[in-house]
Design a protein around this motif. Sequence first.
Motif, short mmCIF file in Angstrom:
data_model
loop_
_atom_site.label_atom_id
_atom_site.label_comp_id
_atom_site.label_asym_id
_atom_site.label_seq_id
_atom_site.Cartn_x
_atom_site.Cartn_y
_atom_site.Cartn_z
N ARG A 249 -5.57 15.80 33.51
CA ARG A 249 -5.86 16.25 32.47
C ARG A 249 -4.69 16.11 31.36
NH1 ARG A 249 -9.64 20.93 31.12
NH2 ARG A 249 -8.52 21.22 29.20
N ILE A 250 -5.08 15.84 30.22
CA ILE A 250 -4.07 15.90 28.90
C ILE A 250 -4.49 16.72 27.85
CG2 ILE A 250 -2.74 14.23 27.47
CD1 ILE A 250 -3.46 12.07 29.38
N GLU A 251 -3.90 17.83 27.42
CA GLU A 251 -4.30 18.69 26.50
C GLU A 251 -3.26 19.10 25.48
OE1 GLU A 251 -5.97 23.33 27.26
OE2 GLU A 251 -5.12 22.00 29.12
N VAL A 252 -3.63 19.07 24.04
CA VAL A 252 -2.71 19.46 22.97
C VAL A 252 -2.56 20.94 23.29
CG1 VAL A 252 -1.98 19.31 20.65
CG2 VAL A 252 -2.87 17.34 21.90
N LEU A 253 -1.51 21.58 23.42
CA LEU A 253 -1.72 23.03 23.14
C LEU A 253 -1.09 23.60 21.84
CD1 LEU A 253 0.57 23.78 26.62
CD2 LEU A 253 -1.94 23.99 26.31
N ASP A 254 -0.35 22.85 21.32
CA ASP A 254 -0.13 23.35 20.01
C ASP A 254 0.36 22.28 19.11
OD1 ASP A 254 1.34 24.33 17.57
OD2 ASP A 254 2.40 26.16 18.71
N ALA A 255 -0.49 21.88 18.23
CA ALA A 255 -0.16 20.60 17.46
C ALA A 255 1.02 20.75 16.43
CB ALA A 255 -1.24 20.24 16.52
N SER A 256 1.45 21.82 16.00
CA SER A 256 2.23 22.07 15.02
C SER A 256 3.82 21.96 15.68
CB SER A 256 2.28 23.72 14.47
OG SER A 256 2.63 24.52 15.45
N ARG A 257 3.66 22.24 17.08
CA ARG A 257 4.80 21.90 17.64
C ARG A 257 4.88 20.59 18.66
NH1 ARG A 257 4.91 27.03 21.09
NH2 ARG A 257 6.56 26.31 22.13
#
Lengths: 601, 299
Positions: A249-257
């Motif tokens: 899986r590839i998952e963005v946790l926090d786009a701002s960081r």
Amino acid sequence: MELALGVVLDASADAARTTELARQADAGGLDLVVLRGGPDTGLDPWTAAVWVAGVTDRIAIGTTGFGPPPEHEMPYPSVVEKARESAALLTGRRLVDGEPWATAPAGADRAALEALAADGRTVVVPVTDAEDVARLVALVGPVAGRRRTAAARALRRAGIDYDGVPASLAATAVEPGDPEYLAVSSTYLRGGAPGLVLRPETPEQVADALAFARAHTHVPLGVRSGGHGVSGRSTNDGGVVIDVGRMNRIEVLDASRRLVRIGPGATWKQVAAALDPYGWALGSGDYGGVGVGGLATAGGIGLLGRAHGLTIDRLRAVELVLADGTPVRATADEHPDLFWAVRGAGANFGVATAFEVEAYDVGEVGWAKLGLVSTDLEKSLLRFGEVATAAPRDTTVFLVTGRPQRGQSMIQLYAIVDSPDPQVVVERLQPFLDLGVLVQQEAFMARYKDIMGQAPDVGPEGHHGQGEPVSRSAFLPGITPQAAHDTAELLRSGRVFFFQLRTMGGAIADVPADETAFAHRTPAFQATAMGVDQADLDARWDRLAEHFDGLYLSFDTDLRPERLHDAFPPEVLARLRELKRRYDPDALFRDNFPIDPRTTT
Amino acid sequence: MTDYGHDLLFGTFLTPSAQDARQAIDLAVASDRAGLDLVTFQDHPYQPAFLDTWTLLTYVAARTERVHLSGNVLSLPLRPPAVLARAAASLDLLSGGRVDLGLGAGAFWDGIAAMGGRRLTPAQGVDALREAITIIRDLWDTGTRGGVRRDGTYYQVVGAKRGPAPAHDIPIWVGAYKRRMLALTGEMADGWLPTLEYLPDGVGSFPALNARIDEAAVSAGRSPRDVRRLLNIMNVRFSATGRGVLDGPVDQWVEQLTGLALEHGVTAYLIGGDDLPTVERFAAEVVPAVREAVARERG
Ligand SMILES: Cc1cc2nc3c(=O)[nH]c(=O)nc-3n(C[C@H](O)[C@H](O)[C@H](O)COP(=O)(O)OP(=O)(O)OC[C@H]3O[C@@H](n4cnc5c(N)ncnc54)[C@H](O)[C@@H]3O)c2cc1C
């Protein structure tokens, strides 16, 4: 009592139906298909039996009632023998000789079948349609894990407790008699024949797999993510493999960081594609097919390296399951020592189950693949050494060459210039053009995902590697005239068919040496040489040792103990050994530059 | 300029290597998936490093969906005609009409003799092949009543039962190079299947050899169009600069194959090399372009 059942199919009936019913019996877990000939049977029994083996995956196949062919239709016995051997190889010995089964009347009930099965034989029942087959499948009933025929079980390897495979892994485990076996036995560069491949999908299942592995230290253990290991023996002969390829899986946790969580089974091609929509990238190696698990635990010297550092420099957290099954999360604050160790020597400490990384903004970049013919390899290498290190850090260029032919070397350069300005890209590449006569050039503005995307996807047939890769590696502080001379000499020997220089420096060297277990921060290049015979390559490579400053473990297949000291400077190795004693005291993880916790040297 | 007007067939010419059985299967499956028309395997039963070609072909047929399969070419001296006929028809039925029959009179006689086969002179080989083709077609012909009776010099069948009838009209393609064999090809085969590397003058051999086949066809009361011209090209690769036949960039491949079709009537191309990327590229880039170019020229 476990009932082994099979079906008898009339081989004179229509071919499509024979195929369909055989498939149904196979999928339903029955043990045997018997093809029955008769006076009017058209089909050639051998062709029909091999066909049925081809359309099924695990079921055994027998024939009956065909009778011997008339005299003028006798095949040559030598050809028949050869056909049998070939079929055994192709089908995993699923064609059975003789008639080692008991035949029940059509529609026989369970009691009758059990009576016939009392002597241990498989009982076969004539069937004519899908309903008949379904009735037998229901009688056999569902089995825990998957059902394996006697023929499949016969291929099991010694020393592995197949009945003890943890329940959580039984359904996905693959052993030699299974249809998917070939697809999981090889890796990209290595042929293998493991005794059991466990395919966990969660950290809990990884812990179960490790418990099984702890009970099997008498056979090899390989840990596999993307299967592109060179030093990492992620396949083996007769051992256990823990393959986390499905944890992708590839998952963005926090786009701002720009914080992203990535499973070890993803490939760098997939990672690049997932980050692209955000305008981000994360440097990996030069080949998009490589897996995250092996590379992100070792280093990651790639084409964005001079601009943005090693892959491990962007790790913010690693989650792994330790040898004793404990899940841990290692960050700069939690288990900092482990976090240090995993970034460079991860294969010694656990099975990584997730990586959290901080990606960076990358727009269009200049991408080039240049082919240059050199008649003076020594000079070309020397010149490459100068221009590749003098280049601004937005420019990373790798060099590949092989055996010189008729005094000429074909030099391939792979370059990324991290600039969206074509003008800058052209300017940056200019100094590289005089390494030889330019015979091939491909240069355009591209996205990192397109560059990684050039690697083809691995299909359901898995990897195709055969034999063992023979590879040596080293770090070079720079390319001196003597180093260029000795390297050219080595290539002229014709015994090295692949030689690569990966340029380092730039952001890689900004990181202090004690920040990660990957401690060789200052070399200008990482060199790889591949040959065909390990002893021969070792002898030749060892002669170049004066030019080296350690080695990048990922590309070295030499198993002599000195290599560990090349991979890790003394104080780093001492610290790693200390941690190995703490986290893996019984040296369960041993497929990739294993550190022996017991010794002190 | 000779164009016999056949539709085009593209395929692979694979090695039935036992050690790389997996690769052989993968290449065949990839050929099928890539949309090629034909997968063919060499047949050298006396070669210990090879698999039995018929067994491999059958197994591969079962694991593919659309592609046709053929031996390239099956060794007649070790595969009696009646065995071949029944096996080929059986597989044709099982596979839904995907079998073609490449046949050769035999080569490497020492190997054939070592396997228990009969050693024949080239002239005898041609006669034996003629008898074999007749028997094979007789056995497939279930429309005619009564058993098959042929009392040949090399093969005798005495009242053999006919059948099974194949699912489609299985073409018989003959590997031929010399005068008599070419004449036999024109007289009775459905196709001619040579290997480029074995032709005396490479592509330059076509006018003379084609003429021989055409002549034989006409004197047997057939049309030259009844004999498809196929070609194996063993040494192929994509490279930046053109060096030879199917050794160069894509454009050059396309040009060369188009030329073979329009100038020499060769309409089936089977590439060797056993290399997956080459096969995929052939299917993806060369095949559509050749089809288009030939269609355009034929108008
Ligand atoms: C064609 C090619 C190009 C390459 N290019 C580069 C490059 O440019 N730069 C670079 O730095 N490297 C490069 N590499 C080397 C590559 O990074 C290593 O071989 C790496 O180990 C491959 O990772 P994988 O997951 O695909 O391999 P696998 O074969 O799955 O694993 C290799 C080893 O890594 C360890 N490992 C795997 N998964 C885990 C896990 N989840 N937890 C802990 N340990 C694990 C094991 O010891 C295993 O034996 C390249 C390799 C190849 C084959």
